[in-house]
Design a protein around this motif. Structure first.
Motif, PDB file in Angstrom:
ATOM      1  N   ILE A  16       6.615  13.112   0.110  1.00 28.41           N
ATOM      2  CA  ILE A  16       6.593  11.649   0.110  1.00 28.41           C
ATOM      3  C   ILE A  16       7.594  11.106  -0.906  1.00 28.41           C
ATOM      4  O   ILE A  16       8.161  10.029  -0.719  1.00 28.41           O
ATOM      5  CB  ILE A  16       5.156  11.128  -0.163  1.00 28.41           C
ATOM      6  N   GLY A  31       0.785  -1.236   0.000  1.00 28.36           N
ATOM      7  CA  GLY A  31       0.000   0.000   0.000  1.00 28.36           C
ATOM      8  C   GLY A  31       0.807   1.271   0.000  1.00 28.36           C
ATOM      9  O   GLY A  31       0.252   2.356  -0.145  1.00 28.36           O
ATOM     10  N   ARG A  48       9.390   2.479   8.316  1.00 28.40           N
ATOM     11  CA  ARG A  48       8.248   2.841   7.465  1.00 28.40           C
ATOM     12  C   ARG A  48       8.710   2.985   6.020  1.00 28.40           C
ATOM     13  O   ARG A  48       9.748   3.561   5.758  1.00 28.40           O
ATOM     14  CB  ARG A  48       7.658   4.168   7.931  1.00 28.40           C
ATOM     15  N   LYS A  93      11.019  11.246   0.669  1.00 26.45           N
ATOM     16  CA  LYS A  93      11.148  10.168   1.655  1.00 26.45           C
ATOM     17  C   LYS A  93      11.351   8.824   0.963  1.00 26.45           C
ATOM     18  O   LYS A  93      12.127   7.979   1.416  1.00 26.45           O
ATOM     19  CB  LYS A  93       9.906  10.145   2.549  1.00 26.45           C
TER      20      LYS A  93
END
Lengths: 363, 177
Positions: free
Chosen positions: B117, B86, B171, B120
Motif C-alpha cells: 500500500i 479514509g 483509487r 501504491k
C-alpha cells in the motif's frame, strides 16, 4: 470541528481524565490541555498515542465534521469508566470491520429486517410474534441457538464481538449508518448465556427505529422485559419446546433435572428454561420457579463452554484478503488482527497471506 | 562515506534488519532517517523459535547514528487531503508520517517500506522513483542476499505496477476537478 475539540470529545467519550491520559501515555497534562484548547499542535507521535488510548484512528481525529452520534445500549451497563472504555473499544472494532468490508468490496447486502411498528404500543404479543417471524425468515429451525450467531454474522452482516466484560451478564448493541448493526457479548460468560444475550440484543437492533426516539435513547424496564420475552420465544420456540418438555416429563411434574436437559437441548440456561416453562405451562407461583432454578443449580451441567476470540472469523478472513490485495499495510493489519508485526510479516510469506493461518490465529 | 543518503525506513524494515542482524551494517553504510512513530513502533522481533527479542533505537538517535524526524498534525492533515476520504486509514502511523516527511522535503529521500500500500501511495503521489526495496539497499551496500518476497525488488516492482493501475482507476489520490 477543530482538532483540539475532537481530542477532548474523544477523551471524554472514553471516560478518561487528563491525569489518566498522562499516566497511560506519558504525555504531560499541560501538553494535553494545550492540544485540546488548540494552543499547541500535537506531533504525529502524540496523536498516535492518543488515538490508541481513545480507540480512534488518527484519520478520525483529523476529521473536521462534527463527532458522530454514537449510541451503545447495554444490558447491565458496567460501572464508569469501564463502560466508556468498553464502548470505545467496541465501536473501534465495528469501524475496523466496516473498513475491511469496504476495502475488500464485501459489504453485506442482506440486512436485518426492522420490526413492524404496531398500531398501538409495542407489547409482549408483538415481541412473541417478532420472534416467530425472525425464526422463520432466518430459517433457524427448532433449536435456533445452534445457528443464530452464524446466521446473524454471515447472512445478516451483524458484527458480533466478544470482549471480557465485568460484571458478568453484560452485553451491548449499536447501530450506525456506517457500520450497520453490531452486538457486543461478554467473552467471560458461558456460551449458553451468551446465546441469550445475543437474542436479547437482537431484539434491540430489530426494534431500533421503534424505540430509539429523541426522548428515549436508553431502554427502560419494559423494553428490557420485551427483549427478554423475545429472546425466550426465539431460542425456545413453543412447539419444539413443548415437545421436548413432554418427552422429559412423561406425565410427571417438572423436575430440576428436566430443566437442565432442556437447557442443554436448546443451549440456554436452566433459568431461561424455567421462566419459559412457567409462561407456557402456566406455573403461577414464582416460588415454584425459584425452587426449580435452585434445584437445577445442584444438577451437574455436562456442557463445556468455549472461549471466543475477540475478532470474528469473517473479520480475520477479510483482513487477510485486504492484506493480500495490498489494500492495508502490514502494520495496520497487525493492529486490526491483534498480532505482532513480525507475525503479520510472516503471514505474507511468498506474497500470499495464509487465510487459514490468520483465521485460526488467537484473536 | 555513506553509500546511500537519506534512507527513510519503515518499521517493517527496521524489525527485519534486526532479525537479519544487519541493522548495524545499514546504519554504518547509509544515512538512515526514521519517523518518530517508526521509532516508537519498533521494539522487538520474534526469533526462529518465536521468542521475543527486544532491541532499542534510542542510543542510535542519541549518538547521531540515526536521524529521527517528526511532523505535526498539520502536515499529516495536508497529506490526508491529497487522498480520498479514509485512504490514509489503510496505512499505519509510521508510514503516514514517513510519507509526510518525504512530501514536505525537497531532499531526495529514498523510502524503504516493504509494504504494497505504501508503494501504491508513492505512485499516486508521483514519487515512485523514491521507493526502494530492501533487496536493493543491501545490494548497494555490499550485503546482498535473498530475502523474503515482500522485501524483494520483484515485489516492489509489482506493487508499483499495481499503483499505476490504481491511478488509472481513480483509487487513492483525489483528482482535482
Amino acid at each position: 470541528m477543530a482538532l483540539g475539540d475532537r481530542l477532548r470529545a474523544a477523551r471524554e467519550r472514553s471516560g478518561l481524565t487528563l491525569m489518566q491520559v498522562q499516566e497511560k501515555t506519558g504525555v504531560g497534562v499541560s501538553s494535553l490541555s494545550e492540544f485540546e484548547t488548540g494552543m499547541r499542535e500535537p506531533k504525529v507521535s502524540h496523536l498516535q498515542k492518543l488515538a490508541r488510548l481513545y480507540h480512534r484512528s488518527i484519520d478520525f481525529l483529523l476529521g473536521e465534521e462534527e463527532m458522530p452520534q454514537e449510541l451503545v445500549l447495554w444490558r447491565q451497563r458496567p460501572a464508569s469508566p469501564l463502560a466508556e472504555q468498553a464502548e470505545s473499544q467496541f465501536l473501534e472494532l465495528c469501524n475496523w470491520y466496516h473498513n475491511l468490508e469496504v476495502w475488500c468490496d464485501e459489504r453485506k447486502t442482506h440486512c436485518l429486517p426492522d420490526a413492524m411498528r404496531p398500531k398501538g404500543r409495542f407489547w409482549y404479543t408483538d415481541a412473541q410474534r417478532l420472534a416467530h417471524e425472525v425464526r422463520r425468515k432466518l430459517e433457524l429451525g427448532d433449536h435456533p441457538a445452534m445457528s443464530l450467531l452464524k446466521v446473524l454474522e454471515e447472512v445478516c452482516g451483524v458484527k458480533v464481538f466478544h470482549l471480557p466484560l465485568e460484571p458478568s451478564g453484560t452485553a451491548a448493541c449499536s447501530r450506525s449508518v456506517d457500520f450497520g448493526a453490531a452486538i457486543l457479548l461478554n467473552s467471560n460468560n458461558v456460551r449458553w448465556r451468551r446465546n441469550f444475550d445475543l437474542a436479547h440484543e437482537l431484539f434491540h437492533l430489530l426494534t431500533w427505529p421503534i424505540f430509539r426516539t429523541e426522548q428515549s435513547q436508553e431502554p427502560d424496564q419494559i423494553e428490557e422485559k420485551l427483549a427478554t420475552c423475545f429472546a425466550r420465544h426465539l431460542l425456545m420456540p413453543e412447539e419444539p419446546f413443548r415437545d421436548a418438555m413432554n418427552e422429559c416429563l412423561d406425565g410427571e411434574k417438572i423436575e430440576p433435572e428436566d430443566l437442565v436437559e432442556i437447557a442443554r437441548l436448546f443451549d440456554v440456561s436452566a433459568d431461561a428454561v424455567a421462566w419459559h416453562a412457567a409462561f407456557l405451562f402456566n406455573i403461577k407461583k414464582e416460588e415454584d420457579v425459584h425452587r426449580l432454578i435452585a434445584g437445577a443449580k445442584a444438577v451437574p451441567d455436562v456442557r463445556e463452554s468455549d472461549r471466543p476470540g475477540q475478532r470474528p472469523e469473517r473479520f480475520r478472513a477479510l483482513a487477510a484478503k485486504a492484506l493480500n490485495a495490498g489494500e492495508i499495510s502490514i502494520g495496520r493489519f497487525a493492529e486490526y488482527v491483534g498480532v505482532s508485526r513480525g507475525q503479520a510479516m510472516r503471514y505474507t510469506e511468498q506474497g500470499k497471506a495464509e487465510y487459514e493461518t490468520v483465521a485460526a490465529a488467537p484473536a | 562515506m555513506k553509500r546511500l543518503r537519506l534512507l527513510l525506513l519503515d518499521a517493517n524494515v527496521v524489525i527485519h534488519l534486526f532479525e537479519l542482524k544487519l541493522w548495524n551494517a545499514v546504519v554504518e553504510y547509509c544515512e538512515v532517517v526514521l519517523a518518530r512513530t517508526v521509532v516508537e513502533e519498533s521494539h522487538f522481533y520474534e526469533d526462529e523459535d518465536g521468542q521475543r527479542q527486544d532491541f532499542e533505537l534510542a542510543s542510535y538517535e542519541a549518538d547521531g547514528r540515526v536521524r529521527v524526524e517528526e511532523v505535526g498534525a498539520e502536515q499529516i492533515r495536508n497529506l490526508r487531503q491529497l487522498f480520498h476520504p479514509g485512504y490514509l486509514e489503510r496505512l499505519d502511523a509510521g508510514e503516514a508520517e514517513s510519507l509526510a516527511l518525504l512530501m514536505q522535503s525537497r531532499d531526495p529521500y529514498l523510502f524503504c517500506a516493504a509494504d504494497s500500500i505504501v508503494a501504491k501511495a508513492l505512485v499516486n503521489l508521483q514519487r515512485e522513483e523514491q521507493a526502494i526495496s530492501l533487496e536493493e539497499v543491501l545490494q548497494k551496500i555490499g550485503f546482498g542476499r535473498k530475502l523474503r518476497y515482500q522485501f524483494s525488488r520483484e515485489a516492489q516492482q509489482k506493487w508499483i505496477k499495481d499503483g499505476h493501475a490504481d491511478m488509472i482507476q481513480g483509487r487513492g489520490i483525489r483528482r482535482m476537478a
